[in-house]
Scaffold this active site. Structure first.
Site, PDB file in Angstrom:
ATOM      1  N   GLY A  27     -11.110   0.908  -3.017  1.00  0.00           N
ATOM      2  CA  GLY A  27     -11.415   2.320  -3.151  1.00  0.00           C
ATOM      3  C   GLY A  27     -11.783   2.669  -4.585  1.00  0.00           C
ATOM      4  O   GLY A  27     -10.976   2.531  -5.497  1.00  0.00           O
TER       5      GLY A  27
ATOM      6  N   TYR B 266     -16.535  -5.269  10.447  1.00  0.00           N
ATOM      7  CA  TYR B 266     -15.719  -4.949   9.284  1.00  0.00           C
ATOM      8  C   TYR B 266     -15.647  -3.429   9.077  1.00  0.00           C
ATOM      9  O   TYR B 266     -16.665  -2.739   9.046  1.00  0.00           O
ATOM     10  CB  TYR B 266     -16.283  -5.600   8.018  1.00  0.00           C
ATOM     11  CG  TYR B 266     -15.564  -5.117   6.761  1.00  0.00           C
ATOM     12  CD1 TYR B 266     -14.349  -5.672   6.396  1.00  0.00           C
ATOM     13  CD2 TYR B 266     -16.083  -4.080   5.993  1.00  0.00           C
ATOM     14  CE1 TYR B 266     -13.667  -5.207   5.272  1.00  0.00           C
ATOM     15  CE2 TYR B 266     -15.413  -3.606   4.874  1.00  0.00           C
ATOM     16  CZ  TYR B 266     -14.209  -4.176   4.521  1.00  0.00           C
ATOM     17  OH  TYR B 266     -13.532  -3.707   3.422  1.00  0.00           O
TER      18      TYR B 266
ATOM     19  N   ARG C 242      -8.710  -7.475   6.760  1.00  0.00           N
ATOM     20  CA  ARG C 242      -7.935  -8.727   6.640  1.00  0.00           C
ATOM     21  C   ARG C 242      -8.311  -9.663   7.786  1.00  0.00           C
ATOM     22  O   ARG C 242      -7.468 -10.177   8.505  1.00  0.00           O
ATOM     23  CB  ARG C 242      -6.428  -8.485   6.657  1.00  0.00           C
ATOM     24  CG  ARG C 242      -5.940  -7.287   5.896  1.00  0.00           C
ATOM     25  CD  ARG C 242      -6.177  -7.351   4.379  1.00  0.00           C
ATOM     26  NE  ARG C 242      -5.366  -6.322   3.752  1.00  0.00           N
ATOM     27  CZ  ARG C 242      -5.817  -5.115   3.398  1.00  0.00           C
ATOM     28  NH1 ARG C 242      -7.097  -4.820   3.571  1.00  0.00           N
ATOM     29  NH2 ARG C 242      -5.017  -4.228   2.847  1.00  0.00           N
TER      30      ARG C 242
ATOM     31  N   HIS D  20       0.830  -1.200   0.000  1.00  0.00           N
ATOM     32  CA  HIS D  20       0.000   0.000   0.000  1.00  0.00           C
ATOM     33  C   HIS D  20       0.864   1.249   0.000  1.00  0.00           C
ATOM     34  O   HIS D  20       1.945   1.271   0.602  1.00  0.00           O
ATOM     35  CB  HIS D  20      -0.860   0.080   1.263  1.00  0.00           C
ATOM     36  CG  HIS D  20      -1.918  -0.965   1.381  1.00  0.00           C
ATOM     37  ND1 HIS D  20      -3.005  -1.031   0.536  1.00  0.00           N
ATOM     38  CD2 HIS D  20      -2.088  -1.970   2.285  1.00  0.00           C
ATOM     39  CE1 HIS D  20      -3.799  -2.036   0.916  1.00  0.00           C
ATOM     40  NE2 HIS D  20      -3.251  -2.613   1.959  1.00  0.00           N
TER      41      HIS D  20
ATOM     42  N   THR E 266     -10.028   5.249   4.708  1.00  0.00           N
ATOM     43  CA  THR E 266      -9.674   4.154   3.803  1.00  0.00           C
ATOM     44  C   THR E 266     -10.710   3.040   3.749  1.00  0.00           C
ATOM     45  O   THR E 266     -10.552   2.089   2.979  1.00  0.00           O
ATOM     46  CB  THR E 266      -8.309   3.573   4.206  1.00  0.00           C
ATOM     47  OG1 THR E 266      -8.271   3.352   5.620  1.00  0.00           O
ATOM     48  CG2 THR E 266      -7.195   4.548   3.842  1.00  0.00           C
TER      49      THR E 266
END
Length: 389
Positions: free
Chosen positions: A359, A323, A343, A272, A299
């Protein structure tokens, strides 16, 4: 301690009290300040993604479920290299903890699943709809996620999944929880907010993704591609801009800075673009003020957050729950660490599932965003372990 959109619940043993509240985050801060008068303590827990709707003045979107759940442990073990420090008042617990810390045999089997689940066309359709909204100037970015259901049998062995995945991943934080109705284990790529006892605030937005194959030449090529991709760089830049604005809202004027910019962090199966924003908390603010300013992470939402939340609710069509929320560590002396819940393998109400998002920008393509979700899921899917019957 747990809090919904309108009620704080306090529970100690058989004692229980419910208190009406207007601001759940402020109620938690006040309750922890009360605990501080009895000595320093550390608590652990989580915040659900739906807290975001309440913070952005959409009380119906927050629902009626618990939004924040924290517990003060009866037993706390801190591992430091080869040493373990245990704090407890329960007789005989030290002996039991010593036994538990010994290596246990692996009694689980690997579980193989397909990430190409039937939602392929549906997810890409939603991405296309999001792109259209962005091009109409309704918002700049939105993060859309998808769910990968896991089979009921064999049952997921969360501790062994954690051990297997932790050996292979490189998370910012890792966790294994069973509290407040949620069971989960995961390898968080970033922190939403960190506040130390001096009031120093830190946040690390990660936006912009490419796969990580652990092959030097391939990863170097993908890293160069990532840093030169206009869509990925634009996505990262607007995420950092919002993190700066949010950090400024709770910081002493002039104290906010970007201390790292457009580095690349390796996180398990992906790499990332990463930046770090810091500030110094205002004297009239608490660590929970910083949490409320920065939650949910840009994000996992988008820019601006309020508009992104509306699109997420419209297109995803179901609650996210843990989540995109946070796993929390906080103490009564002002420290707070909120790790982004990604994750992760989730368990609740007899179900197990994975979830990942991407995104979406005006320059996005549905095919690439689907591929990105698969890349992220590979940080957890290969390490799933099932209980042997």
């Amino acid at each position: 301690m747990s809090v919904s959109s309108d009620t704080l619940h306090l529970r100690v043993g058989q004692w229980h009290r419910s208190i009406p509240v207007d601001d759940p985050v402020e109620a938690v801060a006040t309750a922890l300040a009360s605990v501080h008068r009895h000595g320093p303590s550390r608590c652990y827990g989580w915040a659900s993604f739906e807290l975001a709707f309440l913070l952005y003045e959409d009380r119906p979107g927050a629902g009626s479920d618990t939004l924040i759940h924290l517990m003060l442990p009866e037993v706390e073990v801190q591992l430091d290299g080869n040493a373990a420090r245990t704090r407890t008042s329960i007789p005989g617990m030290i002996t039991r903890i010593t036994a538990l810390l010994r290596t246990e045999p692996d009694t689980s089997d690997a579980i193989s699943i397909s990430l190409e689940e039937p939602d392929f066309a549906n997810y890409q359709k939603k991405v296309s709809m999001a792109i259209a909204k962005i091009k109409s100037r309704a918002l700049d970015k939105v993060v859309l996620s998808r769910v990968v259901p896991l089979p009921a049998e064999p049952k997921i062995d969360l501790p062994q999944t954690y051990l297997s995945g932790r050996r292979a991943n490189t998370p910012a934080r890792s966790f294994l929880i069973d509290v407040g109705g949620w069971k989960a284990t995961g390898f968080s790529p970033e922190t939403i907010v960190e506040v130390d006892p001096t009031g120093r605030v830190r946040t690390q937005p990660l936006a912009g993704t490419r796969a990580l194959h652990h092959h030097r030449e391939t990863d170097s090529r993908l890293r160069s591609e990532l840093l030169s991709d206009a869509k990925e760089v634009h996505e990262h830049a607007i995420s950092v801009r919002l993190a700066l604005d949010e950090t400024r809202s709770v910081s002493i004027p002039g104290s906010v800075a970007v201390t790292e910019f457009m580095d690349v962090e390796e996180r398990g199966s992906v790499q990332h673009i990463a930046s770090r924003v810091t500030g110094q908390l205002q004297e009239n603010m608490s660590s929970w003020s910083a949490f409320a300013a920065l939650f949910p992470a840009v994000t996992v939402t988008g820019v601006p957050k309020g508009a992104a939340l509306r699109v997420i609710r419209e297109l995803e069509g179901e609650e996210r729950g843990l989540y995109g929320g946070a796993v929390l560590l906080a103490d009564t002396q002002g420290q707070l660490d909120a790790a982004l819940t990604l994750r992760t393998v989730f368990q609740r109400d007899g179900r197990s599932w994975l979830r990942a998002g991407a995104g979406v920008m005006g320059e996005s393509t549905p095919e690439r965003e689907w591929e990105e979700t698969c890349e992220k899921l590979r940080s957890i899917a290969p390490y799933l372990r099932g209980l042997r019957m």
